[in-house]
Design an enzyme around this catalytic site. Structure first.
Site, PDB file in Angstrom:
ATOM      1  N   GLU A 204       0.832  -1.203   0.000  1.00 43.28           N
ATOM      2  CA  GLU A 204       0.000   0.000   0.000  1.00 43.28           C
ATOM      3  C   GLU A 204       0.868   1.256   0.000  1.00 43.28           C
ATOM      4  OE1 GLU A 204      -1.987   0.728   3.884  1.00 43.28           O
ATOM      5  OE2 GLU A 204      -0.897  -1.062   4.533  1.00 43.28           O
TER       6      GLU A 204
ATOM      7  N   LYS B 279      -4.168  -4.142  15.646  1.00 40.27           N
ATOM      8  CA  LYS B 279      -3.814  -3.487  16.907  1.00 40.27           C
ATOM      9  C   LYS B 279      -4.760  -3.860  18.047  1.00 40.27           C
ATOM     10  CE  LYS B 279      -1.468   0.595  15.072  1.00 40.27           C
ATOM     11  NZ  LYS B 279      -1.474   2.066  14.949  1.00 40.27           N
TER      12      LYS B 279
END
Length: 318
Positions: A30, A164
């Protein structure tokens, strides 16, 4: 090389075009980490380290971006310099792709939009440090990352370091299970939590051999699935942040947020700020390390997958 896909212009770098034409392994990356990560010139330095890690793993990197209404499949040094030094390039998720392409501007791809681009470009592997997931309190807010939705739609193997701890990782795992997205933990028992080595959640599958993972990927698609397969690999021990330290900060932040009436998207930002404060800036360095490590793992797995496909082709021919 320039290709047209149903009216969408794909611009391949010479290196990526050659790799795909000669059936060499390629890993998509990305561009959001360049434009919305570190400041210039640290952002371009990190992006080049990530690409170098893919090469060390035995594959060719293809950083994806949007420029002048075209999708870049692999960035030249000139491309990367422009993305790293140009201000206010919009972050483009999969829902935003048609609008940004129609406006013929620049755009930085996220996990979700990179998967869309990788598939139509013919790249079966993608690497990212961490994926999005189900946010805490999603049963009220419906705040679920588009990454998870895109996994159900894109035929690309995703290599990452989990997600996360600020997310609801149990619900994230439940979502992926419900939508039949396989999760494989590479040489590790647990689902990792980005810059923390473990989330404390056991992964549904562990595979230690790269060829076994290559076979699993091909079999997932051979069974008729047009979806991603998720392969997780934890960050290195020396680069990781202590899970207990992060979880304590998160729990304290949630308690304070409830007392202060903070909820929804504001809660996520509140928790992220609390974690950054507790880690005293270590999170930025840990992010970078996770990104580079995952890229190296993706390079190795893509190379193993390429060899496996060649073996299948040779067996079919004979």
């Amino acid at each position: 090389m320039i290709k047209n896909y149903k009216g969408i212009t794909l611009v391949y770098s010479d290196e990526v075009a050659d790799a795909l034409n000669t059936q060499k392994p390629v890993v998509a990356l990305e561009s959001n980490v360049i434009t919305h990560g570190l400041a210039y010139p640290d952002n371009i330095s990190t992006a080049k380290k990530v690409e170098a890690a893919v090469r060390t793993g035995g594959s060719i990197p293809a950083t994806i971006g949007i420029d002048a209404g075209r999708i870049l499949i692999g960035m030249t040094d000139t491309n990367m310099e422009r993305f790293a030094s140009t201000a206010k390039i919009p972050k483009v998720s999969s829902r935003d792709l048609p609008i940004i392409l129609a406006q013929k501007g620049m755009g930085a791809t996220t996990v979700a939009s990179s998967l869309v681009a990788a598939e139509i470009a013919g790249i079966p592997f993608f690497a990212s440090a961490g994926i999005g997931g189900v946010h805490r309190g999603a049963e009220k807010t419906m705040d679920i990352s588009s990454d998870l939705i895109q996994f159900t739609r894109s035929k690309v193997a995703v290599i990452c370091a989990g997600a996360k701890n600020i997310l609801d990782l149990n619900l994230t795992m439940e979502f992926l299970e419900t939508h039949c997205v396989p999760i494989i933990s590479y040489q590790f028992d647990d689902f990792p939590a980005f810059y923390c080595r473990t989330s404390g959640i056991r992964s549904p599958h562990r595979l230690d051999d790269e060829t076994d993972i290559a076979r699993a990927i091909e079999l997932h698609w051979a069974l008729g699935n047009h979806s991603s397969i998720l392969v997780t690999s934890p960050t290195k021990k020396e680069d990781a942040i202590d899970s207990q330290e992060v979880n304590t900060a998160i729990n304290q932040a949630i308690f304070s947020a409830e007392k202060d009436g903070i909820s929804g998207n504001a809660l996520t930002k509140y928790i992220m700020h609390a974690v950054d404060n507790v880690t005293s800036g270590k999170s930025a360095k840990a992010n970078m390390a996770a990104l580079i490590n995952t890229a190296g793992v993706a390079g190795r797995l893509a190379a193993a997958h390429s060899l496996h496909r060649q073996d299948i082709a040779a067996q079919t021919a004979s």
